[in-house]
Design a protein around this motif. Structure first.
Motif, PDB file in Angstrom:
ATOM      1  N   LEU A   1     -51.332   6.962  38.465  1.00 27.82           N
ATOM      2  CA  LEU A   1     -50.965   6.776  37.055  1.00 27.82           C
ATOM      3  C   LEU A   1     -49.748   5.868  36.915  1.00 27.82           C
ATOM      4  O   LEU A   1     -49.687   5.025  36.011  1.00 27.82           O
ATOM      5  N   LEU A   2     -48.779   6.052  37.802  1.00 30.93           N
ATOM      6  CA  LEU A   2     -47.581   5.201  37.749  1.00 30.93           C
ATOM      7  C   LEU A   2     -47.940   3.737  37.996  1.00 30.93           C
ATOM      8  O   LEU A   2     -47.426   2.836  37.315  1.00 30.93           O
ATOM      9  N   LEU A   3     -48.822   3.502  38.968  1.00 32.94           N
ATOM     10  CA  LEU A   3     -49.242   2.121  39.251  1.00 32.94           C
ATOM     11  C   LEU A   3     -50.057   1.545  38.107  1.00 32.94           C
ATOM     12  O   LEU A   3     -49.898   0.376  37.727  1.00 32.94           O
ATOM     13  N   GLU A   4     -50.932   2.374  37.547  1.00 31.81           N
ATOM     14  CA  GLU A   4     -51.803   1.908  36.460  1.00 31.81           C
ATOM     15  C   GLU A   4     -50.999   1.530  35.217  1.00 31.81           C
ATOM     16  O   GLU A   4     -51.367   0.615  34.486  1.00 31.81           O
ATOM     17  N   HIS A   5     -49.880   2.214  34.997  1.00 34.63           N
ATOM     18  CA  HIS A   5     -49.102   1.990  33.780  1.00 34.63           C
ATOM     19  C   HIS A   5     -47.694   1.455  34.083  1.00 34.63           C
ATOM     20  O   HIS A   5     -46.780   1.607  33.272  1.00 34.63           O
ATOM     21  N   LYS A   6     -47.542   0.806  35.232  1.00 36.73           N
ATOM     22  CA  LYS A   6     -46.209   0.360  35.646  1.00 36.73           C
ATOM     23  C   LYS A   6     -45.622  -0.685  34.707  1.00 36.73           C
ATOM     24  O   LYS A   6     -44.400  -0.849  34.658  1.00 36.73           O
ATOM     25  N   ASP A   7     -46.474  -1.376  33.959  1.00 33.81           N
ATOM     26  CA  ASP A   7     -45.964  -2.388  33.037  1.00 33.81           C
ATOM     27  C   ASP A   7     -45.352  -1.778  31.779  1.00 33.81           C
ATOM     28  O   ASP A   7     -44.583  -2.439  31.073  1.00 33.81           O
ATOM     29  N   THR A   8     -45.693  -0.514  31.502  1.00 36.79           N
ATOM     30  CA  THR A   8     -45.149   0.135  30.304  1.00 36.79           C
ATOM     31  C   THR A   8     -44.169   1.252  30.656  1.00 36.79           C
ATOM     32  O   THR A   8     -43.608   1.887  29.773  1.00 36.79           O
ATOM     33  N   ILE A   9     -43.985   1.504  31.966  1.00 34.62           N
ATOM     34  CA  ILE A   9     -43.017   2.503  32.434  1.00 34.62           C
ATOM     35  C   ILE A   9     -41.823   1.774  33.030  1.00 34.62           C
ATOM     36  O   ILE A   9     -41.973   0.745  33.686  1.00 34.62           O
ATOM     37  N   GLN A  10     -40.641   2.299  32.791  1.00 34.84           N
ATOM     38  CA  GLN A  10     -39.438   1.668  33.335  1.00 34.84           C
ATOM     39  C   GLN A  10     -38.883   2.533  34.469  1.00 34.84           C
ATOM     40  O   GLN A  10     -38.746   3.752  34.321  1.00 34.84           O
ATOM     41  N   PHE A  11     -38.583   1.899  35.583  1.00 32.57           N
ATOM     42  CA  PHE A  11     -38.086   2.594  36.758  1.00 32.57           C
ATOM     43  C   PHE A  11     -36.580   2.343  36.890  1.00 32.57           C
ATOM     44  O   PHE A  11     -36.133   1.195  36.815  1.00 32.57           O
ATOM     45  N   LEU A  12     -35.841   3.428  37.066  1.00 32.59           N
ATOM     46  CA  LEU A  12     -34.388   3.326  37.191  1.00 32.59           C
ATOM     47  C   LEU A  12     -34.030   3.004  38.636  1.00 32.59           C
ATOM     48  O   LEU A  12     -34.377   3.746  39.557  1.00 32.59           O
ATOM     49  N   ARG A  13     -33.372   1.897  38.824  1.00 28.77           N
ATOM     50  CA  ARG A  13     -32.999   1.472  40.180  1.00 28.77           C
ATOM     51  C   ARG A  13     -31.592   1.960  40.516  1.00 28.77           C
ATOM     52  O   ARG A  13     -30.775   2.188  39.638  1.00 28.77           O
ATOM     53  N   THR A  14     -31.331   2.097  41.795  1.00 26.91           N
ATOM     54  CA  THR A  14     -30.010   2.550  42.230  1.00 26.91           C
ATOM     55  C   THR A  14     -29.658   1.907  43.559  1.00 26.91           C
ATOM     56  O   THR A  14     -30.531   1.612  44.379  1.00 26.91           O
ATOM     57  N   ASP A  15     -28.371   1.644  43.766  1.00 23.81           N
ATOM     58  CA  ASP A  15     -27.893   1.156  45.061  1.00 23.81           C
ATOM     59  C   ASP A  15     -27.342   2.302  45.902  1.00 23.81           C
ATOM     60  O   ASP A  15     -26.986   2.127  47.059  1.00 23.81           O
TER      61      ASP A  15
END
Length: 400
Positions: A64-78
């Protein structure tokens, strides 16, 4: 002038995704709201995919995450957790507070401690609404109703001190005592549980009770009676969720039967007791052995994982500890039931061992919530002053 509805910004925790992968789309509600997935949630999913019990659920989440990755925002971290398991929740909160992308974030989590931690950082949080089907429904709906307009098929009410069974079409006063496999009920509630089990038009029965009120013993006695005496079924299955508190199931030696043995010793003990009460030779390969082995043609104990892909027919299925199953696991299990099956789902919602579930959000509650009112379903809560023994009685009365 049309007022513009402000989007909500939902940050999803791992337990929400595991409980219901579709929560991504439910909370997103088309394009109405924004969905954020912290990087450390992805790390948790990476670790959980190695768990056999959760592997297929994680796969659904990732798809589901891959299918909708264009409309989901992923929080990045260092800043990646070095000792991951113990402090991942703190890193998730760090990712939310350090992100400039989210305005007024709402953390969606079923973890009450994480909700408290979020509040200390002034982060709004809420539980996934779909994860609380009803407050302990399997306890609140006891199988009895007080008013006529509350009646549902296969419920009970009291009439002049006697229980009345309300079937889909007719009512019946239960002024007699059921008996199965030379086992007589100790309480009126056990008698009514047997009434539900023995009623032919009821395909699915759920039984809720505290420890020691005889759920499994009654279910096994009924199963032996219906298969060996009444010959209504060809085989008995016992399905057991293996919640591993100590050693992992896969690390134990032997085949499936030997691996399951630590989890199902009480099943063998109860079967032995019933075999003493009345001979059940056909469920054993050689009933005269000191420790007789089960006859897999007549009686089989299965871990939940092994049920996937099966088509069960002409059998009576006992699902023990249903409270340790998730909604999706209950769905997967019950859709394996074919023609000629009676299913008995047993559980105690005060004893949830699955870390992703709780007293409200568990398989037993989902069954009661969704099936209450169907003509071929019945539910009852076992009550009484006495359980399996005086020590258990003290535990229950003292609320230890």
């Amino acid at each position: 002038m049309t007022q513009r509805i402000q989007k909500k910004n939902y940050v999803l925790d791992t337990n929400v995704l595991i409980e219901n992968p579709q929560s991504i789309l439910t909370l997103q509600n088309g394009a109405e709201n924004n969905i954020y997935i912290p990087y450390h949630v992805l790390m948790e999913l990476e670790g959980l995919k190695k768990t056999p019990k959760l592997r297929h659920i994680v796969a659904n989440v990732v798809n589901l995450l891959l299918e909708h990755k264009d409309t989901i925002q992923f929080l990045r971290t260092d800043n990646v957790a070095s000792h991951f398991a113990d402090i991942v929740d703190n890193y998730i909160l760090d990712e939310i507070t350090s992100s400039d992308e989210i305005e007024d974030p709402i953390l969606v989590t079923n973890d009450r401690i994480l909700q408290l931690q979020a509040s200390l950082r002034d982060i709004k949080s809420e539980e996934l609404r779909d994860s609380r089907p009803f407050e302990s429904e399997s306890q609140l709906f006891t199988g009895f109703v007080e008013k006529e307009d509350e009646r549902v098929p296969n419920c009970f009410s009291w009439l002049e001190g006697k229980p009345v069974f309300h079937g889909p079409e007719t009512d019946k006063v239960i002024g007699y005592q059921n008996e199965v496999w030379n086992v007589k009920p100790r309480t009126v509630y056990q008698n009514l549980a047997l009434e539900l089990i023995l009623t032919e038009h009821i395909d699915l029965v759920s039984i809720q009770s505290d420890a020691g009120f005889g759920k499994t013993f009654l279910a096994l006695a009924s199963a032996l009676y219906l298969m060996l005496e009444k010959k209504q079924f060809d085989k008995i299955y016992v399905v057991k969720p293996t919640i591993e508190i100590g050693a992992k199931l896969g690390f134990l030696p032997g085949d499936v039967t030997e691996k399951l043995e630590p989890y199902v010793k009480y099943i063998y003990s109860l079967l032995g007791k019933l075999h003493t009460v009345r001979k059940a030779n056909k469920v054993f390969i050689n009933p005269n052995d000191d420790v007789p082995k089960l006859n897999p043609k007549k009686f089989e104990i299965l871990p939940l994982t092994f049920v996937r892909g099966m088509n069960i027919e002409n059998a009576i299925v006992i699902v023990d500890e249903t409270q340790n199953l998730s909604r999706s696991e209950v769905r997967a299990l019950l859709t394996r039931m074919g023609e000629g099956v009676k299913c008995l789902c047993l559980g105690d919602t005060s004893q949830v061992d699955n870390v992703y579930l709780n007293a409200q959000n568990n398989g037993l509650n989902w069954i009661v919530r969704k099936f209450k009112g169907f003509n071929n379903y019945g539910h009852i809560v076992l009550k009484g002053d006495k359980s399996r023994g005086p020590i258990t009685d003290m535990v229950l009365k003292s609320k230890l």
